[in-house]
Design a protein around this motif. Structure first.
Motif, PDB file in Angstrom:
ATOM      1  N   PRO A   9      -7.109  72.827   5.357  1.00  0.00           N
ATOM      2  CA  PRO A   9      -6.588  73.824   6.291  1.00  0.00           C
ATOM      3  C   PRO A   9      -5.484  73.300   7.187  1.00  0.00           C
ATOM      4  N   GLY A  10      -5.395  71.997   7.345  1.00  0.00           N
ATOM      5  CA  GLY A  10      -4.344  71.437   8.193  1.00  0.00           C
ATOM      6  C   GLY A  10      -2.946  71.719   7.695  1.00  0.00           C
ATOM      7  N   ALA A  11      -2.794  72.055   6.416  1.00  0.00           N
ATOM      8  CA  ALA A  11      -1.463  72.315   5.871  1.00  0.00           C
ATOM      9  C   ALA A  11      -0.828  73.571   6.453  1.00  0.00           C
ATOM     10  N   VAL A  12      -1.651  74.545   6.866  1.00  0.00           N
ATOM     11  CA  VAL A  12      -1.128  75.809   7.392  1.00  0.00           C
ATOM     12  C   VAL A  12      -1.270  75.898   8.905  1.00  0.00           C
ATOM     13  N   LEU A  13      -1.668  74.820   9.562  1.00  0.00           N
ATOM     14  CA  LEU A  13      -1.915  74.869  11.008  1.00  0.00           C
ATOM     15  C   LEU A  13      -0.665  75.266  11.783  1.00  0.00           C
ATOM     16  N   GLU A  14       0.429  74.567  11.573  1.00  0.00           N
ATOM     17  CA  GLU A  14       1.647  74.837  12.335  1.00  0.00           C
ATOM     18  C   GLU A  14       2.249  76.188  11.970  1.00  0.00           C
ATOM     19  N   VAL A  15       2.157  76.563  10.709  1.00  0.00           N
ATOM     20  CA  VAL A  15       2.754  77.829  10.264  1.00  0.00           C
ATOM     21  C   VAL A  15       2.038  79.014  10.916  1.00  0.00           C
ATOM     22  N   LEU A  21      -9.028  84.778  11.547  1.00  0.00           N
ATOM     23  CA  LEU A  21      -9.027  83.931  10.352  1.00  0.00           C
ATOM     24  C   LEU A  21      -8.543  82.522  10.686  1.00  0.00           C
ATOM     25  N   HIS A  22      -7.513  82.444  11.507  1.00  0.00           N
ATOM     26  CA  HIS A  22      -6.994  81.140  11.930  1.00  0.00           C
ATOM     27  C   HIS A  22      -8.038  80.377  12.745  1.00  0.00           C
ATOM     28  N   LEU A  23      -8.784  81.110  13.550  1.00  0.00           N
ATOM     29  CA  LEU A  23      -9.820  80.482  14.375  1.00  0.00           C
ATOM     30  C   LEU A  23     -10.956  79.933  13.522  1.00  0.00           C
ATOM     31  N   GLN A  24     -11.461  80.748  12.582  1.00  0.00           N
ATOM     32  CA  GLN A  24     -12.636  80.387  11.797  1.00  0.00           C
ATOM     33  C   GLN A  24     -12.328  79.440  10.641  1.00  0.00           C
ATOM     34  N   ARG A  25     -11.140  79.559  10.051  1.00  0.00           N
ATOM     35  CA  ARG A  25     -10.833  78.802   8.834  1.00  0.00           C
ATOM     36  C   ARG A  25      -9.950  77.569   9.083  1.00  0.00           C
ATOM     37  N   VAL A  26      -9.291  77.504  10.247  1.00  0.00           N
ATOM     38  CA  VAL A  26      -8.357  76.399  10.481  1.00  0.00           C
ATOM     39  C   VAL A  26      -8.752  75.584  11.711  1.00  0.00           C
ATOM     40  N   LEU A  27      -8.799  76.218  12.877  1.00  0.00           N
ATOM     41  CA  LEU A  27      -8.990  75.467  14.121  1.00  0.00           C
ATOM     42  C   LEU A  27     -10.380  74.852  14.221  1.00  0.00           C
ATOM     43  N   LEU A  28     -11.409  75.656  14.016  1.00  0.00           N
ATOM     44  CA  LEU A  28     -12.772  75.127  14.146  1.00  0.00           C
ATOM     45  C   LEU A  28     -13.109  74.081  13.083  1.00  0.00           C
ATOM     46  N   PRO A  29     -12.772  74.278  11.798  1.00  0.00           N
ATOM     47  CA  PRO A  29     -13.061  73.210  10.824  1.00  0.00           C
ATOM     48  C   PRO A  29     -12.314  71.908  11.110  1.00  0.00           C
ATOM     49  N   GLU A  55      -7.479  74.105  21.334  1.00  0.00           N
ATOM     50  CA  GLU A  55      -6.519  75.092  20.839  1.00  0.00           C
ATOM     51  C   GLU A  55      -7.219  76.413  20.532  1.00  0.00           C
ATOM     52  N   ALA A  56      -8.448  76.318  19.991  1.00  0.00           N
ATOM     53  CA  ALA A  56      -9.202  77.544  19.706  1.00  0.00           C
ATOM     54  C   ALA A  56      -9.528  78.299  20.991  1.00  0.00           C
ATOM     55  N   GLU A  57      -9.899  77.564  22.039  1.00  0.00           N
ATOM     56  CA  GLU A  57     -10.202  78.204  23.316  1.00  0.00           C
ATOM     57  C   GLU A  57      -8.958  78.857  23.912  1.00  0.00           C
ATOM     58  N   GLU A  58      -7.823  78.208  23.818  1.00  0.00           N
ATOM     59  CA  GLU A  58      -6.577  78.789  24.324  1.00  0.00           C
ATOM     60  C   GLU A  58      -6.203  80.053  23.562  1.00  0.00           C
ATOM     61  N   LEU A  59      -6.420  80.044  22.258  1.00  0.00           N
ATOM     62  CA  LEU A  59      -6.102  81.229  21.464  1.00  0.00           C
ATOM     63  C   LEU A  59      -6.971  82.417  21.871  1.00  0.00           C
ATOM     64  N   VAL A  60      -8.253  82.191  22.066  1.00  0.00           N
ATOM     65  CA  VAL A  60      -9.159  83.286  22.407  1.00  0.00           C
ATOM     66  C   VAL A  60      -8.868  83.818  23.810  1.00  0.00           C
ATOM     67  N   VAL A  61      -8.645  82.901  24.754  1.00  0.00           N
ATOM     68  CA  VAL A  61      -8.425  83.321  26.137  1.00  0.00           C
ATOM     69  C   VAL A  61      -7.074  84.008  26.302  1.00  0.00           C
ATOM     70  N   GLY A  62      -6.043  83.484  25.645  1.00  0.00           N
ATOM     71  CA  GLY A  62      -4.701  84.017  25.851  1.00  0.00           C
ATOM     72  C   GLY A  62      -4.311  85.161  24.959  1.00  0.00           C
ATOM     73  N   SER A  63      -5.162  85.562  24.023  1.00  0.00           N
ATOM     74  CA  SER A  63      -4.820  86.641  23.095  1.00  0.00           C
ATOM     75  C   SER A  63      -5.511  87.935  23.521  1.00  0.00           C
TER      76      SER A  63
END
Length: 311
Positions: free
Chosen positions: A141-147, A169-177, A183-191
């Motif tokens: 999953p790290g291959a698509v992190l920046e994209v 999907l980004h939260l469950q399949r990329v950030l948490l694994p 970064e996951a916390e920032e995404l949830v709070v700021g979105s």
């Protein structure tokens, strides 16, 4: 080619009819690309010729790119059929992704897609979703992190209906694994894509993951400390064994020497350690007594051999 049910495309469920509904009044290049899309879909699904399907998609992409460049040169409206062209482009990417996955060239998917869209922010949501699912399924999953992060941060994408699904999907399949909990916390709070209830549930899961990560970190530190202590003890024991073997060797060598040589070695050792000066007047009585002791020992040893033999 033979289809493999265990291939990345089959595992992701990417199979499905891909057809274009390009209207007849569209631009000639867009119509030609739509026809090539039909051919690529047939090669992929019916004939299982994945290499030919990929080449057909690339030829359609070149056709669309040439039409857009010609429109800019002629000064005409390049986006008179923008909606249909974007749909054809997205469908071509879906077919190309399936073809690359079936040929076990899934590592090339992201670079192949980005060479046509140039920047991650312009990727269609469906194409980006397939990329995330594919690399997550193949445990990279790290291959698509920046994209994906760049796509989610773009203001134009935040108003799309697919934004929430991609954020989750980004939260469950990329950030948490990957363990990127901050970064996951920032995404949830700021979105704004998550409701208050969903946000609280996700934050609770993130806190649990943080605690688990902390326990694992402490456990690894303790294991590393124990390994270091064990390594030090092993080295200390090895050094002591080496000293013991050296001492045993010295003692055995000393006792294997003749008696006179042993006394001479003791005398030399005494002179070296105590540092007697033979020329000093204070050392003369000591040396005289030591010489007498040698003579007495020598006479005592030889007198044993001169004893009379009685018949």
């Amino acid at each position: 080619m033979k289809s493999d049910s265990a291939s990345p495309a089959a595992a992701l469920g990417l199979w499905g009819p891909v057809r274009s509904s390009e209207p007849a009044r569209a631009a000639p290049a867009a119509a030609a690309a739509a026809a090539l899309l039909e051919d690529a879909a047939d090669l992929l699904v019916v004939h299982l010729d994945f290499r030919a399907a990929l080449r057909t998609c690339e030829r359609a992409w070149r056709s669309l790119a040439g039409d857009q460049a010609a429109a800019y040169v002629l000064g005409s409206a390049p986006f008179r059929s923008a909606g249909s062209s974007l749909e054809v482009k997205g469908s071509l990417c879906v077919v190309g992704i399936q073809a690359l996955a079936e040929m076990n060239r899934w590592r090339e998917v992201l670079s192949w897609v980005l060479q046509y869209y140039q920047v991650p922010e312009k990727l269609p949501p469906k194409v980006l979703e397939l990329c995330v699912l594919l690399y997550s399924k193949m445990q990279e999953p790290g291959a698509v992190l920046e994209v994906v992060s760049a796509w989610l941060q773009d203001p134009d994408n935040q108003g799309l209906p697919e934004y929430r699904a991609l954020a989750e999907l980004h939260l469950q399949r990329v950030l948490l694994p990957l363990g990127y909990l901050s970064e996951a916390e920032e995404l949830v709070v700021g979105s704004a894509a998550f409701s208050e209830e969903e946000r609280l549930d996700v934050l609770q899961d993130i806190r649990k993951a943080k605690q688990q990560q902390k326990h694992q970190h402490l456990g690894s530190e303790e294991a590393q400390k124990l390994n270091q202590e064990g390594s030090f003890s092993h080295k200390f024991l090895s050094l002591m064994m080496l000293f013991r073997r050296l001492w045993d060797s010295i003692v055995s060598h000393f006792f294997s020497m003749p008696f006179k040589k042993s006394l001479l070695a003791a005398l030399i050792l005494c002179l070296l350690v105590v540092r007697f000066d033979p020329a000093s007047p204070s050392s003369l009585p000591f040396l005289y007594k030591l010489a007498q002791l040698f003579h007495r020992i020598q006479e005592g040893m030889f007198s044993l051999y001169r004893l009379p033999v009685h018949d």
